[in-house]
Design an enzyme around this catalytic site. Structure first.
Site, PDB file in Angstrom:
ATOM      1  N   LYS A 206     -16.334  19.215 -29.650  1.00  0.00           N
ATOM      2  CA  LYS A 206     -15.808  19.648 -28.357  1.00  0.00           C
ATOM      3  C   LYS A 206     -15.212  18.480 -27.574  1.00  0.00           C
ATOM      4  O   LYS A 206     -14.198  18.637 -26.887  1.00  0.00           O
ATOM      5  CB  LYS A 206     -16.908  20.329 -27.550  1.00  0.00           C
ATOM      6  CG  LYS A 206     -17.319  21.681 -28.122  1.00  0.00           C
ATOM      7  CD  LYS A 206     -18.374  22.348 -27.251  1.00  0.00           C
ATOM      8  CE  LYS A 206     -18.739  23.715 -27.807  1.00  0.00           C
ATOM      9  NZ  LYS A 206     -19.766  24.387 -26.967  1.00  0.00           N
TER      10      LYS A 206
ATOM     11  N   LYS B  26     -14.314  33.945 -35.282  1.00  0.00           N
ATOM     12  CA  LYS B  26     -15.251  34.932 -34.762  1.00  0.00           C
ATOM     13  C   LYS B  26     -14.713  35.531 -33.459  1.00  0.00           C
ATOM     14  O   LYS B  26     -13.831  34.956 -32.802  1.00  0.00           O
ATOM     15  CB  LYS B  26     -16.622  34.295 -34.524  1.00  0.00           C
ATOM     16  CG  LYS B  26     -16.679  33.338 -33.340  1.00  0.00           C
ATOM     17  CD  LYS B  26     -18.102  32.854 -33.118  1.00  0.00           C
ATOM     18  CE  LYS B  26     -18.193  31.951 -31.886  1.00  0.00           C
ATOM     19  NZ  LYS B  26     -19.574  31.511 -31.609  1.00  0.00           N
TER      20      LYS B  26
ATOM     21  N   LYS C 143     -16.246  35.214 -26.812  1.00  0.00           N
ATOM     22  CA  LYS C 143     -16.160  35.648 -25.420  1.00  0.00           C
ATOM     23  C   LYS C 143     -15.331  34.704 -24.560  1.00  0.00           C
ATOM     24  O   LYS C 143     -14.876  35.079 -23.477  1.00  0.00           O
ATOM     25  CB  LYS C 143     -17.555  35.834 -24.822  1.00  0.00           C
ATOM     26  CG  LYS C 143     -18.452  34.635 -24.824  1.00  0.00           C
ATOM     27  CD  LYS C 143     -19.818  35.000 -24.226  1.00  0.00           C
ATOM     28  CE  LYS C 143     -20.792  33.829 -24.264  1.00  0.00           C
ATOM     29  NZ  LYS C 143     -21.180  33.473 -25.639  1.00  0.00           N
TER      30      LYS C 143
END
Length: 325
Positions: free
Chosen positions: A108, A193, A196
């Protein structure tokens, strides 16, 4: 053996969150298990405070609406008076090298640097906060996917190190692999995937999407030009994703549902109906809780009290042994 699981309100809950984790928590949960909304983890990258607060309430409502016992759910930030000191104690037991080796931080932070955006210190230290979440509650087992297993290993290392240096305060948790659950992929790009926090939500089915929007997204789902109605995830990932969603919603084996169709359009229609039927009662219960703010506040307060009471003695013991309590 109590378990501890969490969901971060980094975006609206998706069908993947529900089928892959939350529904299983509701069905397989045991007395003593705890489930929480990890809103503090949602602060490690840029966020909007009001949106974080709203999504945290939405996630709490989702956990209860899914059937998890209200006294088994809480919001992480309600435990700040306990988590703050315990995180500091654990940070003082954690080496820089251990924190720097966390794969999620490396990935990240690299993405942030590539985008020329600041890397927050919280992104570096949040695995220690996660260790505090786990150790405070005395969880024996922490069900996690591969992306979080390394963080549980850090919690194990810190628990053993503290216990060995200062005295027994913590249960050493075990990372456990949950039973096979739905593997829900993005409808627009089945190589990733259903996320959200995805920037492009065209292929993401959100729990609170209305039926018409769910139907439009499924109709536009990527398939292929092979024309073969078989379950072959490697060769036909888009079709396989639709079949897996249908199997998860109907409770049938995935290869069995694949045998009942002769065209991709039929599959999409069946998936649409199954998803709408699966989410309708959940969405109605969520709306009821979100509209009844008094009841949701009561549930939140009660959950925080249960979690706080459960961790109080452990925190007091750790602080006393560390020489600051």
């Amino acid at each position: 053996m109590p378990r501890l699981s969490a969901i971060t309100p980094s975006g609206p809950a998706t069908l993947g969150n529900y089928l892959g984790a939350i529904r299983r928590w509701a069905r397989e949960g045991r007395p003593g298990d705890l489930y929480f909304v990890s809103d503090l983890h949602g602060m490690t990258t840029p966020y909007h405070p009001q949106r974080l607060r709203a999504r945290s309430r939405e996630m709490l409502a989702l956990l209860v609406a899914a059937g998890i016992e209200p006294e088994q759910v809480f919001v992480q930030s309600d435990l700040l008076p306990q988590l703050g000191p315990l995180t500091w104690v654990l940070e003082c037991s954690c080496s820089f090298g251990e924190a720097a080796r966390m794969t999620q931080f490396k990935e990240k932070s690299a993405a942030r640097e590539l985008a020329a955006t600041p890397v927050r210190v919280g992104l570096f230290t949040y695995p220690v906060l996660m260790a505090a979440d786990i150790l405070l509650q005395g969880a024996d087992e922490v069900p996690v996917g591969d992306d979080q297993a390394q963080h549980v290993e850090l919690a194990r290392a810190l628990a053993r190190r503290f216990n060995g240096a200062y005295g027994e305060a913590f249960v050493v948790p075990e990372a456990v692999t949950p039973p096979a659950a739905a593997r829900v992929r993005d409808l627009s790009d089945p190589s990733r995937k259903m996320d959200k926090s995805a920037r492009d939500s065209a292929g993401v089915l959100f729990v609170m999407d209305d039926p018409d929007l769910l139907a439009r997204k499924v109709r536009r789902a990527v398939t292929d030009g092979l024309g073969r109605l078989e379950y072959r995830p490697d060769e036909q990932p888009g079709l396989a994703n639709l079949l897996e969603i249908l199997a998860a919603c109907t409770g049938q084996p995935v290869r069995a549902v694949a045998a009942g169709f002769s065209a991709y359009g039929e599959v999409k229609k069946a998936v649409t109906e199954a998803v709408i039927d699966e989410l309708r009662p959940l969405r109605e219960r969520m709306r009821g809780l979100l509209e009844d703010t008094t009841e949701l506040d009561r549930i939140r307060k009660r959950g925080a009290m249960v979690a706080t009471d459960r961790g109080a003695h452990r925190l007091a013991t750790a602080l006393r042994l560390a020489g600051v309590g």
